[in-house]
Write a protein that holds these residues in place. Structure first.
Motif, PDB file in Angstrom:
ATOM      1  N   GLN A  71       0.829  -1.205   0.000  1.00  0.00           N
ATOM      2  CA  GLN A  71       0.000   0.000   0.000  1.00  0.00           C
ATOM      3  C   GLN A  71       0.866   1.259   0.000  1.00  0.00           C
ATOM      4  N   ALA A  72       1.958   1.214   0.759  1.00  0.00           N
ATOM      5  CA  ALA A  72       2.870   2.364   0.806  1.00  0.00           C
ATOM      6  C   ALA A  72       3.408   2.675  -0.586  1.00  0.00           C
ATOM      7  N   LYS A  73       3.784   1.629  -1.317  1.00  0.00           N
ATOM      8  CA  LYS A  73       4.315   1.825  -2.671  1.00  0.00           C
ATOM      9  C   LYS A  73       3.230   2.364  -3.609  1.00  0.00           C
ATOM     10  N   MET A  74       1.994   1.919  -3.418  1.00  0.00           N
ATOM     11  CA  MET A  74       0.898   2.434  -4.249  1.00  0.00           C
ATOM     12  C   MET A  74       0.698   3.929  -4.012  1.00  0.00           C
ATOM     13  N   ILE A  75       0.756   4.338  -2.735  1.00  0.00           N
ATOM     14  CA  ILE A  75       0.649   5.770  -2.415  1.00  0.00           C
ATOM     15  C   ILE A  75       1.809   6.525  -3.050  1.00  0.00           C
ATOM     16  N   PHE A  76       2.999   5.976  -2.916  1.00  0.00           N
ATOM     17  CA  PHE A  76       4.205   6.611  -3.468  1.00  0.00           C
ATOM     18  C   PHE A  76       4.077   6.776  -4.985  1.00  0.00           C
ATOM     19  N   ASP A  77       3.638   5.715  -5.665  1.00  0.00           N
ATOM     20  CA  ASP A  77       3.518   5.760  -7.127  1.00  0.00           C
ATOM     21  C   ASP A  77       2.446   6.743  -7.595  1.00  0.00           C
ATOM     22  N   SER A  78       1.435   6.991  -6.722  1.00  0.00           N
ATOM     23  CA  SER A  78       0.344   7.890  -7.124  1.00  0.00           C
ATOM     24  C   SER A  78       0.751   9.363  -7.075  1.00  0.00           C
ATOM     25  N   LEU A  79       1.869   9.658  -6.418  1.00  0.00           N
ATOM     26  CA  LEU A  79       2.300  11.054  -6.277  1.00  0.00           C
ATOM     27  C   LEU A  79       2.993  11.530  -7.544  1.00  0.00           C
ATOM     28  N   ARG A  80       2.574  12.684  -8.015  1.00  0.00           N
ATOM     29  CA  ARG A  80       3.222  13.255  -9.206  1.00  0.00           C
ATOM     30  C   ARG A  80       4.439  14.077  -8.830  1.00  0.00           C
ATOM     31  N   ASP A  81       4.264  14.977  -7.874  1.00  0.00           N
ATOM     32  CA  ASP A  81       5.358  15.856  -7.470  1.00  0.00           C
ATOM     33  C   ASP A  81       5.968  15.333  -6.167  1.00  0.00           C
ATOM     34  N   ARG A  82       6.923  14.446  -6.300  1.00  0.00           N
ATOM     35  CA  ARG A  82       7.555  13.865  -5.119  1.00  0.00           C
ATOM     36  C   ARG A  82       8.737  14.722  -4.704  1.00  0.00           C
ATOM     37  N   ASP A  83       8.725  15.151  -3.469  1.00  0.00           N
ATOM     38  CA  ASP A  83       9.892  15.888  -2.991  1.00  0.00           C
ATOM     39  C   ASP A  83      10.834  14.924  -2.277  1.00  0.00           C
ATOM     40  N   VAL A  84      11.947  15.449  -1.798  1.00  0.00           N
ATOM     41  CA  VAL A  84      12.970  14.600  -1.188  1.00  0.00           C
ATOM     42  C   VAL A  84      12.443  13.910   0.064  1.00  0.00           C
ATOM     43  N   VAL A  85      11.488  14.543   0.758  1.00  0.00           N
ATOM     44  CA  VAL A  85      10.926  13.943   1.982  1.00  0.00           C
ATOM     45  C   VAL A  85      10.182  12.657   1.643  1.00  0.00           C
ATOM     46  N   VAL A  86       9.398  12.672   0.549  1.00  0.00           N
ATOM     47  CA  VAL A  86       8.640  11.492   0.148  1.00  0.00           C
ATOM     48  C   VAL A  86       9.575  10.359  -0.270  1.00  0.00           C
ATOM     49  N   TRP A  87      10.564  10.676  -1.095  1.00  0.00           N
ATOM     50  CA  TRP A  87      11.536   9.656  -1.516  1.00  0.00           C
ATOM     51  C   TRP A  87      12.230   9.054  -0.293  1.00  0.00           C
ATOM     52  N   THR A  88      12.634   9.921   0.620  1.00  0.00           N
ATOM     53  CA  THR A  88      13.354   9.449   1.803  1.00  0.00           C
ATOM     54  C   THR A  88      12.462   8.574   2.674  1.00  0.00           C
ATOM     55  N   ALA A  89      11.193   8.974   2.842  1.00  0.00           N
ATOM     56  CA  ALA A  89      10.263   8.182   3.650  1.00  0.00           C
ATOM     57  C   ALA A  89      10.124   6.772   3.095  1.00  0.00           C
ATOM     58  N   MET A  90      10.021   6.662   1.783  1.00  0.00           N
ATOM     59  CA  MET A  90       9.872   5.341   1.150  1.00  0.00           C
ATOM     60  C   MET A  90      11.146   4.517   1.307  1.00  0.00           C
ATOM     61  N   ILE A  91      12.288   5.149   1.122  1.00  0.00           N
ATOM     62  CA  ILE A  91      13.571   4.445   1.268  1.00  0.00           C
ATOM     63  C   ILE A  91      13.760   3.967   2.700  1.00  0.00           C
ATOM     64  N   VAL A  92      13.455   4.842   3.662  1.00  0.00           N
ATOM     65  CA  VAL A  92      13.577   4.468   5.081  1.00  0.00           C
ATOM     66  C   VAL A  92      12.627   3.311   5.408  1.00  0.00           C
ATOM     67  N   GLY A  93      11.422   3.344   4.830  1.00  0.00           N
ATOM     68  CA  GLY A  93      10.473   2.247   5.042  1.00  0.00           C
ATOM     69  C   GLY A  93      11.031   0.924   4.567  1.00  0.00           C
ATOM     70  N   TYR A  94      11.593   0.906   3.367  1.00  0.00           N
ATOM     71  CA  TYR A  94      12.217  -0.321   2.857  1.00  0.00           C
ATOM     72  C   TYR A  94      13.359  -0.771   3.771  1.00  0.00           C
ATOM     73  N   GLU A  95      14.154   0.195   4.202  1.00  0.00           N
ATOM     74  CA  GLU A  95      15.307  -0.143   5.054  1.00  0.00           C
ATOM     75  C   GLU A  95      14.850  -0.729   6.387  1.00  0.00           C
ATOM     76  N   GLN A  96      13.816  -0.147   6.990  1.00  0.00           N
ATOM     77  CA  GLN A  96      13.326  -0.616   8.290  1.00  0.00           C
ATOM     78  C   GLN A  96      12.729  -2.014   8.213  1.00  0.00           C
ATOM     79  N   HIS A  97      12.195  -2.379   7.051  1.00  0.00           N
ATOM     80  CA  HIS A  97      11.576  -3.693   6.902  1.00  0.00           C
ATOM     81  C   HIS A  97      12.490  -4.702   6.196  1.00  0.00           C
TER      82      HIS A  97
END
Length: 795
Positions: free
Chosen positions: A374-400
């Protein structure tokens, strides 16, 4: 001639004289200037002007231009201006203001340069225009030119210039403007004084702000609000509350300053209390800023129950759920575990008003729940991704533990020309640390250098850990030296732990003492590193002293991690009785790690009775712990009690407890190659076995004697020797020798403790091949070079 859109006739039963018509038209225009139908009225009047030939009235034409200007029709105003036979200074200023209002500063400047006479209104219009489009320095400069021309600024000029100074945070310029205000005798003006207050607050000078406030003869609510906001900004909550209590009258801005101030300074409970007080003691209704602040407080405190009550209040009162309120609601639900409610809000309200912060909060909510799909679906739906969004997704992958996904996403981020910040790079270095991938870590290091984030303390701290976990203690030292003047407790702790893991116990303890001399306070993690250093070097007395220092001097209450470290310290040194007594005196219940440390020590020192007690206690806590069964079975085997060992292994089988499979891995050319015992899967298996056989024969000639006691099964000696030869770390070394240039360092990672035979054999291999071989097992690093190991055979 000017084109008219509407041509509705203004019929009158009685013919009007020109003077009466002129007065009527003027009155209509003046009454409609700030109304929604102003443009329509202006067009009706304009029709009558054309029909009646009233262009000769400068007063009427100015009023008509003024309505066009105020309603956003700058081109209509300019066209009318061009057709006027007579013009006044007011005529010129109306058109100038029309251009400035629409933000067209090029046309405004061009028109300003044509002005036959510039008065204070003309200059102020330029100041306001530049301020409104964010060109604050030009707004300030215009006032300087205005004064050089001998035109005195008005209070409106000064308030806008002060707002520009506040936006640029240019305190010195603000002080000069303040001196002009004193010379002009305008410091008694409430609006000007409030602007001064705001300027000093934004520029970070609370002392001068208080001077201005104290000298004000007349204060309004805005004056008090400015001081409350200032006190909150600099963290003086008590002074803010004192001024709040002194106010005879408060508006919604007053309450918002208190509520948002508490929220932004981390006093979220106080923010909620203030909100409750506002609802109870005042007749005011919360606005969108109030609601956004209290919902933010709920999110920070993870108070879903209170957040729901506020949402109910919003719905009950019919408040518009949009903008910052919608974003705050989504953030609150996402951070408090109600991500499905947050998602439904987005579906109901749409995404038009949703800011990136709202999406990021929803993303974090799914990440916190572990729902990465679901997190990836939300991420993919964003058109204007800033560095905070990219970082949040990367940190999520790292934590799991989804390290490959994190790496691929980071590559997409950089490939899309989105610049990573220090948090992104620290997260990626953590990924490299978890993989023990020196290659990936070096690439991230290079990116940090290029982006200028290398000087960030968080990045440098992550570099220390990455290089240490990848086996490169020299580079870890360099990263530590890079932040010489900015080191925090995490920096020192990371380096102490790194040195301890690599067998540099004396250096680790020396660094710890230097840290104390520098005046930094160690935390509980620092002491885990200190005890680890003592453990790996057998420094029992020092470990005891540091344990008492932690409790008595720094008043740090020992955690289970500290107790487990001390048990490990005593156990490795063979002080099993002291380890047992230490456990019995613990004020908290020992955990799996504590009993596991004692069990491991019993296996090494072949204490069957105590080992059996430790295993039983461990299995009471975690019945399916395969490590406990394996350690006890190995303990029986090491003592030659084959029947007991067989019973333990049978009980594991009957209870369907799976033994942890031992394996080793090595990274070559950015690819990780994994090996198990007797590995027959790798495509280069034949070459690997041949190389290992040759090395085996060579090191035996050098004096190596296989330690068949390390094979904890009742087998023939020849079979035991073959099993030893094909241990996973030996196969990984053989592969590394085949696929890397001579003299390069080999870095092997292992998920279990290195056995005695492998430890001895690798010392001989390092001397045979003339290479440094670094092996990381579950507890530490072993640096093998020229026939010696950094652990000094104590591990």
């Amino acid at each position: 001639m000017f084109v008219i859109i509407y041509t509705v006739p203004m019929n009158s039963p009685v013919p009007l004289s020109l003077s009466t018509l002129l007065e009527l038209c003027t009155n209509l225009l003046q009454k409609s200037v700030n109304k929604s139908n102003g443009r329509f009225t202006a067009q009706l009047v304009h029709c009558r002007v054309i029909k009646s030939g009233l262009f000769f009235s400068v007063y009427l034409m100015n009023n008509l231009m003024n309505v066009y200007s105020k309603t956003g029709y700058a081109l209509h105003a300019r066209k009318l201006f061009d057709e006027m036979p007579l013009r006044t200074a007011f005529s010129w200023n109306i058109v100038l203001s029309a251009y400035a209002k629409r933000g067209d500063m090029d046309s405004t400047c061009e028109f300003f340069d044509r002005l036959p006479q510039r008065d204070s209104v003309s200059w102020t219009t330029m100041v306001v225009g530049y301020k409104n489009v964010g060109q604050y320095h030009k707004a300030i400069r215009i006032m300087g030119e205005m004064m050089k021309e001998g035109v005195e600024p008005t209070q409106f000029t000064l308030t806008n210039v002060l707002a520009s100074v506040a936006a640029t945070r240019c305190l010195e310029t603000g002080k000069k403007v303040h001196s002009f205000i004193v010379k002009l005798g305008l410091r008694g003006n409430v609006s000007v004084s409030n602007s001064l207050l705001n300027m000093y607050a934004k520029c970070g000078d609370p002392v001068m702000a208080k001077v201005v406030f104290d000298r004000m003869v007349v204060r309004d609510i805005s004056s008090w609000n400015a001081m409350i906001a200032l006190h909150m900004q600099v963290g003086q909550m008590d002074l803010a509350m004192a001024q709040f209590e002194q106010m005879a009258e408060r508006d919604i801005v007053t309450w918002n300053s208190m509520i948002s101030g508490y929220n932004q300074r981390g006093y979220d409970l106080r923010a909620l209390d203030m909100f409750s007080k506002m609802l109870r003691d005042s007749m005011l209704s919360p606005d969108r800023f109030t609601l956004a602040s209290v919902l933010s407080a709920c999110a920070n405190l993870e108070k879903l129950c209170i957040g729901k009550q506020i949402y109910s209040h919003i719905v009950t009162t019919g408040f518009d759920i949009s903008g910052i309120v919608l974003n705050a609601l989504i953030s609150m639900y996402s951070r408090c575990g109600g991500v499905e409610t947050a998602r439904r809000l987005i579906e109901q309200r749409g995404t038009a008003d949703l800011k990136i912060e709202g999406f990021t909060a929803l993303l974090d909510g799914y990440i916190k729940l572990g729902d990465m799909i679901q997190a990836k679906m939300i991420f993919d739906s964003l058109r204007d991704r800033d560095v905070v969004v990219w970082t949040a997704m990367i940190v999520g992958y790292e934590q799991h533990g989804l390290y490959c996904e994190a790496i691929n996403l980071f590559r997409s981020m950089v490939g899309g020309e989105q610049r990573p910040n220090s948090y992104t790079l620290a997260a990626m270095l953590s990924v490299a640390s978890s993989l023990a991938s020196l290659g990936h870590g070096k690439q991230i290091h290079g990116n940090a250098v290029k982006s200028g984030e290398i000087y960030s303390v968080s990045v440098s701290n992550a570099l220390i850990t990455m290089y240490a976990k990848a086996g490169n203690i020299t580079s870890a030292w360099r990263a530590f030296d890079l932040i010489r003047s900015e080191r925090d407790t995490v920096s020192w702790t990371s380096m102490i732990i790194a040195l301890a893991q690599h067998g540099h116990a004396e250096e680790a303890l020396e660094l710890f003492e230097t840290m104390l001399m520098e005046g930094l306070r160690p935390d509980h993690i620092t002491y885990v590193g200190v005890f680890s250093a003592c453990t790996h070097a057998g420094l029992v007395n020092q470990g005891r002293q540091y344990f008492h220092m932690m409790k008595d001097v720094y008043k740090i209450e020992p955690t289970l991690s500290h107790y487990a470290c001390m048990v490990d310290l005593f156990g490795r040194a063979g002080l099993l009785q002291e380890a047992q007594e230490f456990i019995e005196k613990m004020p908290i219940e020992p955990d799996v790690v504590t009993w596991g440390s004692l069990l491991s020590a019993c296996r090494v020192h072949k204490n069957v009775d105590l080992g059996k007690v430790a295993a039983e206690r461990l299995l009471l806590i975690e019945p399916e712990n395969s490590g406990a069964y394996s350690a006890l079975a190995n303990l029986y085997s090491a003592c030659g009690k084959w029947e007991e060992a067989a019973k333990i292994r049978k009980s594991m089988k009957d209870g369907r407890v799976k033994k942890e499979q031992g394996f080793s891995w090595i990274e070559v050319k950015h690819r990780v190659h994994v090996f198990g015992v007797e590995d027959g899967v790798h495509p280069q298996k034949n070459e690997i076995y041949i190389t290992m056989k040759k090395m085996w024969d060579e090191i035996k000639k050098m004096g190596y004697i296989p330690d068949t006691a390390s094979v904890l099964h009742d087998l023939e000696e020849e079979v035991k020797e073959q099993i030893l030869r094909h241990h996973s770390e030996k196969l990984a070394i053989a592969f590394g020798l085949i696929n890397t240039p001579d003299k390069t360092t080999l870095r092997i990672m292992k998920n279990l403790r290195v056995c005695n035979d492998c430890h001895t054999a690798i010392k001989f291999i390092s001397k045979l091949v003339g290479r440094e071989i670094i092996v990381r097992d579950t507890t530490r690093f072993h640096h093998f070079k020229d026939g010696f190991c950094s652990c000094r055979d104590y591990w």
